[in-house]
Scaffold this motif. Sequence first.
Motif, PDB file in Angstrom:
ATOM      1  N   CYS A  96       0.846  -1.193   0.000  1.00  0.00           N
ATOM      2  CA  CYS A  96       0.000   0.000   0.000  1.00  0.00           C
ATOM      3  C   CYS A  96       0.888   1.251   0.000  1.00  0.00           C
ATOM      4  O   CYS A  96       1.850   1.331   0.761  1.00  0.00           O
ATOM      5  CB  CYS A  96      -0.900  -0.001   1.231  1.00  0.00           C
ATOM      6  SG  CYS A  96      -1.758   1.557   1.477  1.00  0.00           S
TER       7      CYS A  96
ATOM      8  N   CYS B 180       0.170   2.930   3.895  1.00  0.00           N
ATOM      9  CA  CYS B 180       0.470   2.242   5.162  1.00  0.00           C
ATOM     10  C   CYS B 180       1.555   1.177   4.956  1.00  0.00           C
ATOM     11  O   CYS B 180       2.041   0.610   5.920  1.00  0.00           O
ATOM     12  CB  CYS B 180      -0.786   1.626   5.773  1.00  0.00           C
ATOM     13  SG  CYS B 180      -1.409   0.203   4.862  1.00  0.00           S
TER      14      CYS B 180
ATOM     15  N   HIS C  83      -6.399  -4.124   0.372  1.00  0.00           N
ATOM     16  CA  HIS C  83      -5.691  -4.440   1.621  1.00  0.00           C
ATOM     17  C   HIS C  83      -5.989  -5.865   2.057  1.00  0.00           C
ATOM     18  O   HIS C  83      -7.032  -6.415   1.738  1.00  0.00           O
ATOM     19  CB  HIS C  83      -6.125  -3.469   2.718  1.00  0.00           C
ATOM     20  CG  HIS C  83      -5.537  -2.114   2.555  1.00  0.00           C
ATOM     21  ND1 HIS C  83      -6.015  -1.212   1.652  1.00  0.00           N
ATOM     22  CD2 HIS C  83      -4.483  -1.518   3.182  1.00  0.00           C
ATOM     23  CE1 HIS C  83      -5.291  -0.100   1.723  1.00  0.00           C
ATOM     24  NE2 HIS C  83      -4.350  -0.257   2.630  1.00  0.00           N
TER      25      HIS C  83
ATOM     26  N   CYS D 292      -5.023   2.715   8.148  1.00  0.00           N
ATOM     27  CA  CYS D 292      -4.593   3.299   6.878  1.00  0.00           C
ATOM     28  C   CYS D 292      -5.721   4.152   6.345  1.00  0.00           C
ATOM     29  O   CYS D 292      -6.858   3.700   6.301  1.00  0.00           O
ATOM     30  CB  CYS D 292      -4.277   2.194   5.878  1.00  0.00           C
ATOM     31  SG  CYS D 292      -3.920   2.856   4.240  1.00  0.00           S
TER      32      CYS D 292
ATOM     33  N   LEU E  51      -6.418   4.734   3.487  1.00  0.00           N
ATOM     34  CA  LEU E  51      -7.001   4.146   2.288  1.00  0.00           C
ATOM     35  C   LEU E  51      -7.894   2.949   2.606  1.00  0.00           C
ATOM     36  O   LEU E  51      -8.646   2.503   1.768  1.00  0.00           O
ATOM     37  CB  LEU E  51      -5.900   3.694   1.326  1.00  0.00           C
ATOM     38  CG  LEU E  51      -5.133   4.817   0.666  1.00  0.00           C
ATOM     39  CD1 LEU E  51      -4.037   4.250  -0.206  1.00  0.00           C
ATOM     40  CD2 LEU E  51      -6.049   5.694  -0.153  1.00  0.00           C
TER      41      LEU E  51
END
Length: 209
Positions: free
Chosen positions: A45, A48, A72, A81, A83
């Motif tokens: 990612c 993160c 993820h 995170c 995202l």
Amino acid sequence: MKNTKTALYLKDWEYDLENISILKSLGQVILPSEFELDMKDFIFCPLCYTPITRNPLIKDVTSNGRQATFRHLPTYGDIKCPLSSLSSTGQKYANEEEAKQAIDQGDLVIIHGFLHASERNRNESENNEYHPDIEDIDGPLSSVPISRYKGETFELPSQITTVRGICRNFSKNYYKYYFMLSSNQPTMLCDLIHDIRDVTKENDTPQLY
Ligand SMILES: [Zn+2]
């Protein structure tokens, strides 16, 4: 779990918080379309840095017709995170200091407006100099409603920019929060951009494509 539109690929890197600078400097930004099967265990990612996967792994569209994205892994679900959390589309700040700090660190950009070609020309003729590289200039201090508390606004430095200024360093800017004075919350550039392939009707609000 929210998907990620880009991944960092670095062969033989293993998730390790102490070695993130290696991934950040040597990792290659890839799109789902650039993914190859042998990258499978080495994509991470971009925010993160945990290992992620591509969904679907090989095909370009999912069984329900969606474009492939990076996703993820539940194994790293306890690592926060922006995202992968559902609230990632809007970012709010506890106080003016925190928002200023985000601007200084380059995580947040307040866009006062876009610099138009005519203004660039005017600046050039006033100074009798040609500045082909002007992409963003400092804007005025702006009252920005990005406080976690309703009704509170922060006085923050803004920028007047060009689309070209955003496109330069695009992969870096992609996960920054942008606040446009016409919007109501800072939004990550990746969520602000609309794919022209998804446009079905005219929209009066200016948007980025
Ligand atoms: Zn992440």
